[in-house]
Write a protein that holds these residues in place. Structure first.
Motif, PDB file in Angstrom:
ATOM      1  N   TYR A 277       0.838  -1.286   0.052  1.00  0.00           N
ATOM      2  CA  TYR A 277      -0.455   0.391   0.080  1.00  0.00           C
ATOM      3  C   TYR A 277       0.713   1.373  -0.121  1.00  0.00           C
ATOM      4  CZ  TYR A 277      -4.520  -2.273   0.758  1.00  0.00           C
ATOM      5  OH  TYR A 277      -5.378  -3.290   0.456  1.00  0.00           O
ATOM      6  N   LEU A 278       1.484   1.242   1.082  1.00  0.00           N
ATOM      7  CA  LEU A 278       2.807   1.876   0.923  1.00  0.00           C
ATOM      8  C   LEU A 278       3.595   2.702  -0.478  1.00  0.00           C
ATOM      9  CD1 LEU A 278       4.047   4.886   2.507  1.00  0.00           C
ATOM     10  CD2 LEU A 278       6.056   2.963   3.325  1.00  0.00           C
TER      11      LEU A 278
ATOM     12  N   ARG B  76       2.195   1.848  -3.200  1.00  0.00           N
ATOM     13  CA  ARG B  76       1.174   2.734  -4.334  1.00  0.00           C
ATOM     14  C   ARG B  76       1.260   3.996  -4.160  1.00  0.00           C
ATOM     15  NH1 ARG B  76      -4.235  -0.271  -6.507  1.00  0.00           N
ATOM     16  NH2 ARG B  76      -5.276   1.840  -7.228  1.00  0.00           N
ATOM     17  N   LYS B  77       0.887   3.783  -2.954  1.00  0.00           N
ATOM     18  CA  LYS B  77       0.658   6.249  -2.785  1.00  0.00           C
ATOM     19  C   LYS B  77       2.386   6.377  -3.248  1.00  0.00           C
ATOM     20  CE  LYS B  77      -1.890   6.026   1.600  1.00  0.00           C
ATOM     21  NZ  LYS B  77      -2.118   6.693   2.622  1.00  0.00           N
TER      22      LYS B  77
ATOM     23  N   GLU C 206       3.381  10.068  -6.030  1.00  0.00           N
ATOM     24  CA  GLU C 206       4.194  10.991  -5.193  1.00  0.00           C
ATOM     25  C   GLU C 206       5.801  11.350  -6.358  1.00  0.00           C
ATOM     26  OE1 GLU C 206       2.893  12.577  -2.712  1.00  0.00           O
ATOM     27  OE2 GLU C 206       1.336  11.312  -2.792  1.00  0.00           O
TER      28      GLU C 206
ATOM     29  N   ILE D 146     -10.372   1.928  -2.052  1.00  0.00           N
ATOM     30  CA  ILE D 146      -8.981   2.760  -2.096  1.00  0.00           C
ATOM     31  C   ILE D 146      -9.126   4.234  -2.993  1.00  0.00           C
ATOM     32  CG2 ILE D 146      -6.412   3.613  -3.658  1.00  0.00           C
ATOM     33  CD1 ILE D 146      -6.243   0.103  -3.441  1.00  0.00           C
TER      34      ILE D 146
ATOM     35  N   ILE E 233      -5.950   1.557   3.413  1.00  0.00           N
ATOM     36  CA  ILE E 233      -5.528   2.489   2.936  1.00  0.00           C
ATOM     37  C   ILE E 233      -5.272   3.276   4.215  1.00  0.00           C
ATOM     38  CG2 ILE E 233      -7.322   3.520   2.473  1.00  0.00           C
ATOM     39  CD1 ILE E 233      -3.932   3.396   0.185  1.00  0.00           C
ATOM     40  N   ASN E 234      -6.088   3.589   5.149  1.00  0.00           N
ATOM     41  CA  ASN E 234      -5.176   4.191   6.264  1.00  0.00           C
ATOM     42  C   ASN E 234      -4.222   3.814   7.268  1.00  0.00           C
ATOM     43  OD1 ASN E 234      -7.685   5.903   5.297  1.00  0.00           O
ATOM     44  ND2 ASN E 234      -8.952   5.060   5.959  1.00  0.00           N
TER      45      ASN E 234
END
Length: 395
Positions: A344-345, A347-348, A352, A385, A392-393
């Protein structure tokens, strides 16, 4: 013999309740105790050990006839004052808060303090069935070393870092009287739950000069342990009948913590003919970083920490073909949570860019179509998501 069995069976069926063709278990209401009888049995308390006893000083008798007349005159005068009425209507009327507090302390203040102390269980854990109304106002102020003082009221919160040194204590008294001041922790004993630690004990105080009294137990700062919530610390002021020599070992700031073990009820029963509780103030506190420093630097020991030990969730053995279960959720049960959070990280961080502003969020996330060939479980995953739901939180 057969007739006897038939009679017993018939009698048994008559006692049974039948409702909607189903037999209800238990006795019929006419043979059972009522709810009130059952609750009275469960909540029964012996009056000999539960009757509350007032162990405090009686309220000083004051002449109220003259005050009653002056109050009536005062009310009539206020009602006749039109300017005062206009200020009150426009919320511009100012009053002297010090005078209001003084009036409260002389009327309903002691009863209010007693009710709050009962609510927090202070009297119950100090004296058992004993209690007292604190007619004498006890002011306790902690110096914050920045030109301000933190008062102790009735249950307000004070952090351990704000109570490192003994406070300033004030109360109204004649110079000819003697007093005893005790500070105990009602929840802080490390090994015995039914005992306390005495954090401060000063006896033979002449008037209100606490610094001139005999310090039997040096002041010890609050030490609420991590994970144990709020702890109660109570200041109680006792009026002495004469000079006393308490049978308590002298405890200094370098004495071990075990020497401070204390039971207020037993101590008071021993000296109840010579002392009477008159003033009360207490506060609540919880852990901060200074408690760890105290255990490491002063007590030279490891700080006790209490944490909840949650057992790992049970997952049944994996199946070859799990039915009616979301594919991704089912597989994630058997994966390392750290690996899932890493995905998940990543993906974030994928979208960025430190040199670009982040793209605006979708205005209508559910209105954006998914590819037609995307499986249903992946659609649900992507929808969560987009909406910011679920794991995701946690990243």
């Amino acid at each position: 013999m057969l007739n006897t069995l038939r009679g017993a069976l018939t009698a048994n069926l008559q006692l049974q309740q039948i409702r909607c063709a189903h037999r209800i278990r238990g006795k019929a209401p006419i043979f059972c105790r009522t709810i009130k009888e059952r609750l009275d049995e469960l909540n029964y308390k012996d009056e000999l050990y539960t009757t509350r006893i007032d162990i405090g000083l009686p309220r000083a008798k004051k002449s109220t006839e003259g005050k009653r007349i002056s109050r009536l005159d005062h009310l009539k005068k206020n009602k006749a004052d039109k300017e005062l009425e206009q200020l009150a209507r426009n919320n511009k009327l100012e009053i002297d808060l010090n005078e209001a507090k003084k009036e409260w302390l002389n009327t309903l203040g002691p009863q209010h303090k007693k009710q709050i102390a009962d609510h927090y269980g202070v009297f119950e854990h100090l004296y058992g069935e004993g209690y007292f109304v604190p007619y004498l106002n006890l002011e306790v102020l902690y110096d914050l070393k920045n030109g301000s003082y933190l008062p102790v009221y009735t249950g307000n919160e004070i952090k351990p870092a704000e109570a490192l040194e003994y406070p300033i204590v004030n109360y109204e008294s004649d110079d000819s009287t003697l007093w005893t001041l005790a500070l105990t922790s009602l929840d802080g004993h490390l090994t015995e739950s039914n005992k306390e630690y005495v954090h401060w004990l000063v006896a033979n105080i002449p008037g209100n000069a606490v610094e001139k009294g005999d310090t039997i137990v040096d002041y010890l700062r609050p030490i609420p342990l991590k994970g144990t919530g709020y702890h109660r610390y109570a200041f109680v002021l006792y009026k002495q009948e004469g000079k006393l020599s308490y049978d308590v070992t002298k405890v200094t700031s370098s004495s071990p913590l075990e020497d401070r073990t204390f039971v207020t009820r037993e101590w008071y029963q021993k000296y109840q003919d010579e002392i009477t509780p008159a003033g009360l103030a207490f506060f609540q506190t919880n852990w901060d970083a200074t408690v760890r420093e105290f255990f490491h630097d002063v007590l030279q020991s490891k700080e006790p920490v209490y944490e909840y030990d949650f057992p790992k969730p049970y997952h049944r053995p994996q199946e070859w073909f799990p039915r009616r279960k979301a594919f991704n959720i089912y597989m994630d049960k058997y994966r390392d949570p750290k690996q899932i959070n890493k995905e998940y990280l990543l993906r974030k961080l994928k979208n960025e860019d430190p040199f670009k502003t982040p793209p605006p969020p979708l205005q209508f996330p559910n209105a954006q179509p998914f590819p037609k060939n995307m499986p249903s479980w992946l659609k649900l995953h992507e929808e969560k998501i987009r909406m910011g739901w679920g794991r995701i939180n946690e990243v």
